[in-house]
Design a protein around this motif. Structure first.
Motif, PDB file in Angstrom:
ATOM      1  N   LYS A   1       2.877  -9.057  -3.950  1.00 23.61           N
ATOM      2  CA  LYS A   1       3.023  -7.657  -3.574  1.00 23.61           C
ATOM      3  C   LYS A   1       3.890  -7.539  -2.324  1.00 23.61           C
ATOM      4  O   LYS A   1       4.045  -8.491  -1.561  1.00 23.61           O
ATOM      5  CB  LYS A   1       1.659  -7.010  -3.332  1.00 23.61           C
ATOM      6  CG  LYS A   1       0.898  -7.588  -2.159  1.00 23.61           C
ATOM      7  CD  LYS A   1      -0.425  -6.842  -1.959  1.00 23.61           C
ATOM      8  CE  LYS A   1      -1.162  -7.373  -0.724  1.00 23.61           C
ATOM      9  NZ  LYS A   1      -2.424  -6.638  -0.488  1.00 23.61           N
ATOM     10  N   ASN A   2       4.450  -6.338  -2.136  1.00 28.61           N
ATOM     11  CA  ASN A   2       5.257  -6.061  -0.949  1.00 28.61           C
ATOM     12  C   ASN A   2       4.359  -5.606   0.197  1.00 28.61           C
ATOM     13  O   ASN A   2       3.460  -4.782   0.005  1.00 28.61           O
ATOM     14  CB  ASN A   2       6.299  -4.981  -1.248  1.00 28.61           C
ATOM     15  CG  ASN A   2       7.407  -5.485  -2.139  1.00 28.61           C
ATOM     16  OD1 ASN A   2       7.779  -6.654  -2.077  1.00 28.61           O
ATOM     17  ND2 ASN A   2       7.949  -4.614  -2.981  1.00 28.61           N
ATOM     18  N   ASN A   3       4.601  -6.136   1.367  1.00 27.20           N
ATOM     19  CA  ASN A   3       3.836  -5.782   2.557  1.00 27.20           C
ATOM     20  C   ASN A   3       4.755  -5.045   3.524  1.00 27.20           C
ATOM     21  O   ASN A   3       5.868  -5.502   3.806  1.00 27.20           O
ATOM     22  CB  ASN A   3       3.280  -7.043   3.225  1.00 27.20           C
ATOM     23  CG  ASN A   3       2.430  -7.865   2.272  1.00 27.20           C
ATOM     24  OD1 ASN A   3       1.423  -7.392   1.767  1.00 27.20           O
ATOM     25  ND2 ASN A   3       2.847  -9.106   2.012  1.00 27.20           N
ATOM     26  N   LEU A   4       4.284  -3.897   4.031  1.00 24.35           N
ATOM     27  CA  LEU A   4       5.082  -3.051   4.903  1.00 24.35           C
ATOM     28  C   LEU A   4       4.415  -2.909   6.266  1.00 24.35           C
ATOM     29  O   LEU A   4       3.214  -2.667   6.351  1.00 24.35           O
ATOM     30  CB  LEU A   4       5.263  -1.658   4.287  1.00 24.35           C
ATOM     31  CG  LEU A   4       5.963  -1.597   2.923  1.00 24.35           C
ATOM     32  CD1 LEU A   4       5.981  -0.161   2.412  1.00 24.35           C
ATOM     33  CD2 LEU A   4       7.375  -2.153   3.006  1.00 24.35           C
ATOM     34  N   THR A   5       5.232  -3.055   7.334  1.00 28.06           N
ATOM     35  CA  THR A   5       4.762  -2.869   8.708  1.00 28.06           C
ATOM     36  C   THR A   5       5.661  -1.841   9.384  1.00 28.06           C
ATOM     37  O   THR A   5       6.881  -2.009   9.416  1.00 28.06           O
ATOM     38  CB  THR A   5       4.812  -4.186   9.498  1.00 28.06           C
ATOM     39  OG1 THR A   5       4.040  -5.178   8.811  1.00 28.06           O
ATOM     40  CG2 THR A   5       4.259  -3.997  10.905  1.00 28.06           C
TER      41      THR A   5
END
Length: 356
Positions: free
Chosen positions: A127-131
């Protein structure tokens, strides 16, 4: 005529390209064109671009010989048929409403440039992780027109050009284009300075829209062989400023603050064999700025001010403080703290750090 032109420079990025192009195609603002510039890719990137263009008439593909990031961006910008220009790097993504938000605010404020907060993007466990990353923690810089030459602290904000939208008539009126040096390193710096030095209509919006990939091992920011490309780009910027005496002296303190940041980042990532010579170049530039009274340390981060002081003292002191053997580096830093704070205060700080 489309409302927004998205320019996507592409070079050997087949592993991320489909996700990038899908994010452009799914924009809620549908009246757009997506100009993809294949800069001589040797993998399947060019074929992927042609596939998308065949399925969606909004995609325009330019195939060209490899000439570097600057030439690719200029080819896309020159092909744009709208009044507004957005950048999408080929390993990154956009949130679905990115173009809608950018277009809304640049027309609402009648601005030359609108910039937003952004996400750091990484992929893990499928999955893509966003910060979220903010342009500024001071909300007073958002939702208003800013003239960078009157509020120079904005030059120290995150430089990333792809967080924004730009008025093409403004760019054309000031002959703003990318420096066309070979490779794909640092040409965004020259574009940034040309824009900021010549606009009086910059707007920041506290809405993260862009997803910047930080885990692509093929990114140019990881190329340790490009030792002096940054210095060459800042030579281009310095020459640009020298042609504009009407704002040269206003911008030079911001120029030297950003130059030191770029120097420091370059020093920390290049091969160790290049560091002594590169350190001499760094010191020469900073001594020049100091002697001309153009060092504004208020435009620097606290860590940058600290290591700049070491550099101005001597290259040996700088190299020991930032990249020397761990034991020698810690001993040096402890000695520096004792000199500035005194032994008792040093012990208090040390105890507090250990407790933390």
């Amino acid at each position: 005529m489309p409302k927004v032109s998205i320019v996507v420079p592409v070079y050997n990025v087949e592993n991320y390209l489909r996700e990038c192009l899908d994010s452009a195609a799914r924009q809620t603002l549908e009246d757009i064109e997506i100009i993809c510039v294949d800069d001589g890719s040797t993998d399947t990137s060019g074929e992927i671009l042609d596939e998308y263009a065949a399925a969606d008439p909004r995609f325009v593909v330019i195939h060209k010989e490899n000439g570097g990031y600057g030439k690719a961006m200029n080819a896309g910008l020159n092909r744009a048929s709208s009044d507004y220009f957005v950048i999408l790097e080929s390993d990154d993504m956009m949130m679905p409403d990115t173009c809608e938000i950018l277009y809304r605010y640049i027309t609402q404020f009648q601005a030359d440039v609108v910039r937003t907060d952004y996400f750091d993007l990484s992929t893990g466990s499928g999955k893509n992780n966003l910060t979220v990353r903010q342009m500024s923690k001071d909300f007073s810089y958002y939702y208003r027109l800013i003239c960078p030459n009157k509020e120079r602290e904005v030059y120290s904000f995150t430089m990333h050009n792809w967080t924004g939208i730009y008025s093409i008539p403004f760019l054309n009126a000031h002959n703003i284009r990318y420096n066309e040096t070979p490779g794909a390193a640092y040409q965004d710096n020259g574009f940034f300075f040309q824009v900021f030095a010549q606009t009086e209509k910059l707007v920041y919006i506290p809405r993260p829209c862009y997803c910047y990939r930080i885990d692509n091992p093929g990114s140019s920011i990881h190329d340790k062989s490009k030792v002096y490309t940054m210095s060459e780009e800042y030579g281009f910027i310095r020459e640009f400023l020298s042609r504009h005496p009407e704002f040269e002296q206003q911008v030079l303190p911001a120029y030297y603050a950003r130059l030191f940041r770029a120097h420091y980042q370059t020093y920390m990532r290049i091969n160790k064999e290049f560091r002594p010579d590169y350190c001499q170049l760094m010191r020469r530039d900073m001594v020049e700025a100091r002697d001309a009274h153009l060092l504004d340390t208020g435009l620097m981060l606290a860590r940058e001010r600290e290591v700049l002081r070491y550099l101005l003292n001597s290259t040996d002191e700088f190299m020991l403080a930032v990249s020397g053997p761990r034991k020698k580096r810690l001993a040096f830093l402890a000695k520096q703290m004792i000199h500035f704070y005194g032994f008792k205060q040093f012990l208090r700080i040390l105890r507090k750090k250990i407790k933390l």
